[in-house]
Scaffold this motif. Structure first.
Motif, PDB file in Angstrom:
ATOM      1  N   UNK A  75      98.261 -19.246  22.101  1.00  0.00           N
ATOM      2  CA  UNK A  75      98.739 -17.872  22.037  1.00  0.00           C
ATOM      3  C   UNK A  75      97.776 -17.011  22.823  1.00  0.00           C
ATOM      4  N   UNK A  76      98.301 -16.221  23.800  1.00  0.00           N
ATOM      5  CA  UNK A  76      97.461 -15.365  24.628  1.00  0.00           C
ATOM      6  C   UNK A  76      97.803 -13.903  24.385  1.00  0.00           C
ATOM      7  N   UNK A  77      96.788 -13.046  24.435  1.00  0.00           N
ATOM      8  CA  UNK A  77      97.019 -11.615  24.298  1.00  0.00           C
ATOM      9  C   UNK A  77      97.480 -11.031  25.624  1.00  0.00           C
ATOM     10  N   UNK A  78      98.037  -9.826  25.588  1.00  0.00           N
ATOM     11  CA  UNK A  78      98.321  -9.128  26.826  1.00  0.00           C
ATOM     12  C   UNK A  78      96.994  -8.812  27.513  1.00  0.00           C
ATOM     13  N   UNK A  79      96.963  -8.854  28.858  1.00  0.00           N
ATOM     14  CA  UNK A  79      95.675  -8.754  29.549  1.00  0.00           C
ATOM     15  C   UNK A  79      95.067  -7.354  29.471  1.00  0.00           C
ATOM     16  N   UNK A  80      93.731  -7.337  29.463  1.00  0.00           N
ATOM     17  CA  UNK A  80      92.985  -6.107  29.707  1.00  0.00           C
ATOM     18  C   UNK A  80      92.196  -6.330  30.993  1.00  0.00           C
ATOM     19  N   UNK A  81      91.685  -5.299  31.601  1.00  0.00           N
ATOM     20  CA  UNK A  81      91.013  -5.466  32.870  1.00  0.00           C
ATOM     21  C   UNK A  81      89.578  -4.964  32.820  1.00  0.00           C
ATOM     22  N   UNK A  82      88.739  -5.595  33.648  1.00  0.00           N
ATOM     23  CA  UNK A  82      87.335  -5.251  33.751  1.00  0.00           C
ATOM     24  C   UNK A  82      87.093  -4.712  35.158  1.00  0.00           C
ATOM     25  N   UNK A  83      86.651  -3.492  35.261  1.00  0.00           N
ATOM     26  CA  UNK A  83      86.402  -2.875  36.562  1.00  0.00           C
ATOM     27  C   UNK A  83      84.943  -3.136  36.933  1.00  0.00           C
ATOM     28  N   UNK A  84      84.725  -4.070  37.872  1.00  0.00           N
ATOM     29  CA  UNK A  84      83.379  -4.491  38.270  1.00  0.00           C
ATOM     30  C   UNK A  84      82.920  -3.631  39.441  1.00  0.00           C
ATOM     31  N   UNK A  85      81.870  -2.860  39.247  1.00  0.00           N
ATOM     32  CA  UNK A  85      81.321  -2.012  40.296  1.00  0.00           C
ATOM     33  C   UNK A  85      80.319  -2.806  41.150  1.00  0.00           C
ATOM     34  N   UNK A  86      80.217  -2.439  42.448  1.00  0.00           N
ATOM     35  CA  UNK A  86      79.247  -3.084  43.341  1.00  0.00           C
ATOM     36  C   UNK A  86      77.836  -2.767  42.855  1.00  0.00           C
ATOM     37  N   UNK A  87      77.008  -3.791  42.775  1.00  0.00           N
ATOM     38  CA  UNK A  87      75.634  -3.624  42.323  1.00  0.00           C
ATOM     39  C   UNK A  87      74.733  -3.435  43.547  1.00  0.00           C
ATOM     40  N   UNK A  88      74.234  -2.217  43.818  1.00  0.00           N
ATOM     41  CA  UNK A  88      73.413  -1.987  45.024  1.00  0.00           C
ATOM     42  C   UNK A  88      72.090  -2.724  44.983  1.00  0.00           C
ATOM     43  N   UNK A  89      71.660  -3.166  43.801  1.00  0.00           N
ATOM     44  CA  UNK A  89      70.381  -3.868  43.698  1.00  0.00           C
ATOM     45  C   UNK A  89      70.536  -5.371  43.797  1.00  0.00           C
ATOM     46  N   UNK A  90      71.774  -5.855  44.103  1.00  0.00           N
ATOM     47  CA  UNK A  90      72.017  -7.304  44.065  1.00  0.00           C
ATOM     48  C   UNK A  90      71.181  -8.042  45.085  1.00  0.00           C
ATOM     49  N   UNK A  91      71.082  -7.524  46.350  1.00  0.00           N
ATOM     50  CA  UNK A  91      70.359  -8.224  47.413  1.00  0.00           C
ATOM     51  C   UNK A  91      69.082  -7.509  47.829  1.00  0.00           C
ATOM     52  N   UNK A  92      68.635  -6.492  47.079  1.00  0.00           N
ATOM     53  CA  UNK A  92      67.425  -5.750  47.439  1.00  0.00           C
ATOM     54  C   UNK A  92      66.175  -6.558  47.107  1.00  0.00           C
ATOM     55  N   UNK A  93      65.127  -6.494  47.946  1.00  0.00           N
ATOM     56  CA  UNK A  93      63.889  -7.236  47.639  1.00  0.00           C
ATOM     57  C   UNK A  93      63.139  -6.597  46.484  1.00  0.00           C
ATOM     58  N   UNK A  94      62.312  -7.373  45.830  1.00  0.00           N
ATOM     59  CA  UNK A  94      61.457  -6.844  44.783  1.00  0.00           C
ATOM     60  C   UNK A  94      60.462  -5.848  45.370  1.00  0.00           C
ATOM     61  N   UNK A  95      60.120  -4.827  44.615  1.00  0.00           N
ATOM     62  CA  UNK A  95      59.274  -3.756  45.137  1.00  0.00           C
ATOM     63  C   UNK A  95      57.924  -4.289  45.608  1.00  0.00           C
ATOM     64  N   UNK A  96      57.337  -5.246  44.901  1.00  0.00           N
ATOM     65  CA  UNK A  96      56.027  -5.764  45.274  1.00  0.00           C
ATOM     66  C   UNK A  96      56.098  -6.517  46.590  1.00  0.00           C
ATOM     67  N   UNK A  97      57.129  -7.371  46.764  1.00  0.00           N
ATOM     68  CA  UNK A  97      57.304  -8.117  48.012  1.00  0.00           C
ATOM     69  C   UNK A  97      57.564  -7.169  49.169  1.00  0.00           C
ATOM     70  N   UNK A  98      58.334  -6.099  48.940  1.00  0.00           N
ATOM     71  CA  UNK A  98      58.648  -5.158  49.998  1.00  0.00           C
ATOM     72  C   UNK A  98      57.379  -4.460  50.484  1.00  0.00           C
ATOM     73  N   UNK A  99      56.498  -4.056  49.545  1.00  0.00           N
ATOM     74  CA  UNK A  99      55.263  -3.387  49.929  1.00  0.00           C
ATOM     75  C   UNK A  99      54.379  -4.316  50.751  1.00  0.00           C
TER      76      UNK A  99
END
Length: 394
Positions: free
Chosen positions: A110-134
């Motif tokens: 038995x399955x429920x009617x669907x709900x949706x998840x709005x996934x926002x782009x994560x700007x920190x996904x590919x950013x370097x760590x602050x220590x490595x960047x410095x």
């Protein structure tokens, strides 16, 4: 650490609710789902398990009931279900369609009617760590500083500085029997002649204002072809010097197919890998022959020991005032370890056989009992007599 969002789903009333989430979040976002049916709280029955199904914006789908650490992804409590969103659901930004899936011990779903998840782009996904960047920025600044100092000193020989100046070059030659070691004999400015299969080394000395650079190269004098083989098995080479031979050219059978022209002496060696024969003239392996012989013996024994019992399932003999209806047929000497097989017989008359076929459709199943077989109709009784034969395998 966990962020929880509350929504409600109704099993009989379609509706889509949206849950916000961030890309690459995992096991830190949960949804508390209020379960309803026609607006009333609905509680899953005892023994029902739950999972979460989803479809991401890139059309990939998944179904999971456990998280990466082995804990349950869906927790049921009364008419409420708490769903932990796994990392794989939130890997692609956009709208993710999701639903709860319930399943019991009989695999009813038995399955429920669907709900949706709005996934926002994560700007920190590919950013370097602050220590490595410095650290990287510090290294780039130092490289720029040292490069500027080198240019000011006039010693920089890169694209922006002065390069070495070629003042002249000399080429010398020497004959050697080895192409791997630089020869140690006398070098000559005249190109020498050499015998077939000997090597000619060349040495180039380039004179720059910053110093000399010496490089070597080597070449081989090939044979002239005297005494070489002109044909193989009577086949001459083509214009490119290649000779293509077939199995027939060397007196051998091809890898695929072919016909033996004489007897083959196996020298007491075995012939293996034979497939099961399909034609009368095909060879057969010992395993196939043994299996066929055993099957023939078993069939012969079975035919000799099989006992046939025939009777009529009369349409007026069924027991019961309402379904289910039963009819017991006694069979003498029917022991518990004997195999049986029951099947209907036909008269060869279209009208009678049609009635028999319709009557058979009313019989749900037959079950062996002590001393006989009980036939059962779960809905209606047969309207016609059914002739039956039972084979008892002694």
């Amino acid at each position: 650490m966990q962020i929880q969002t509350q929504i409600s789903v109704d099993l009989n009333r379609p509706g889509i609710q949206t849950v916000p989430a961030m890309q690459h979040d995992g096991q830190t976002r949960a949804v508390e789902v209020s379960l309803q049916c026609d607006g009333q709280p609905w509680q899953p029955p005892e023994g029902v398990t739950a999972a979460i199904g989803y479809e991401k914006p890139d059309r990939t789908r998944g179904l999971y009931d456990k998280l990466s650490d082995g804990t349950a992804a869906v927790t049921l409590s009364g008419s409420s279900a708490t769903v932990v969103l796994a990392a794989q659901m939130l890997s692609v930004p956009g709208t993710v369609r999701a639903c709860l899936v319930f399943q019991d011990d009989s695999l009813n779903q038995l399955s429920t009617f669907p709900f949706q998840i709005q996934v926002q782009v994560n700007p920190a996904a590919d950013a370097p760590q602050s220590q490595d960047y410095c650290r990287l920025q510090w290294l780039e600044d130092k490289l720029d500083e040292y490069l500027a100092l080198a240019k000011e000193s006039g010693e920089f020989t890169g694209p922006s500085g002065p390069g070495p100046v070629l003042l002249g070059q000399e080429v010398a030659f020497q004959v050697s029997q080895d192409y791997r070691q630089i020869p140690t004999g006398q070098w000559s400015e005249v190109l020498p002649s050499c015998a077939p299969k000997e090597y000619v080394w060349s040495r180039t000395t380039a004179h720059y204002d910053s110093g000399d650079v010496v490089t070597y190269s080597v070449s081989r004098n090939g044979a002239n072809g005297d005494g070489a083989i002109s044909t193989i098995c009577g086949i001459a080479p083509d214009d490119s010097g290649n000779i293509s031979l077939t199995a027939q050219d060397v007196g051998a059978l091809p890898c695929v197919g072919g016909t033996v022209q004489g007897q083959i002496d196996m020298g007491s060696q075995t012939l293996t890998g034979l497939p099961d024969p399909t034609d009368d003239t095909d060879a057969a392996g010992k395993g196939y022959v043994d299996a066929q012989a055993a099957a023939a013996v078993a069939a012969a024994k079975q035919a000799v020991q099989t006992r046939f019992v025939s009777f009529l399932l009369g349409s007026e003999k069924w027991v019961g005032n309402s379904a289910p209806y039963t009819l017991f047929v006694p069979i003498s000497n029917l022991e518990s370890d004997l195999l049986t097989r029951a099947y209907p017989l036909y008269y060869g008359d279209t009208e009678k056989d049609t009635a028999v076929r319709e009557a058979i459709a009313a019989v749900s199943y037959a079950k062996r009992t002590d001393g006989g077989i009980t036939f059962t109709c779960l809905e209606e009784k047969p309207a016609a007599d059914i002739p039956v034969t039972v084979e008892v395998y002694v």
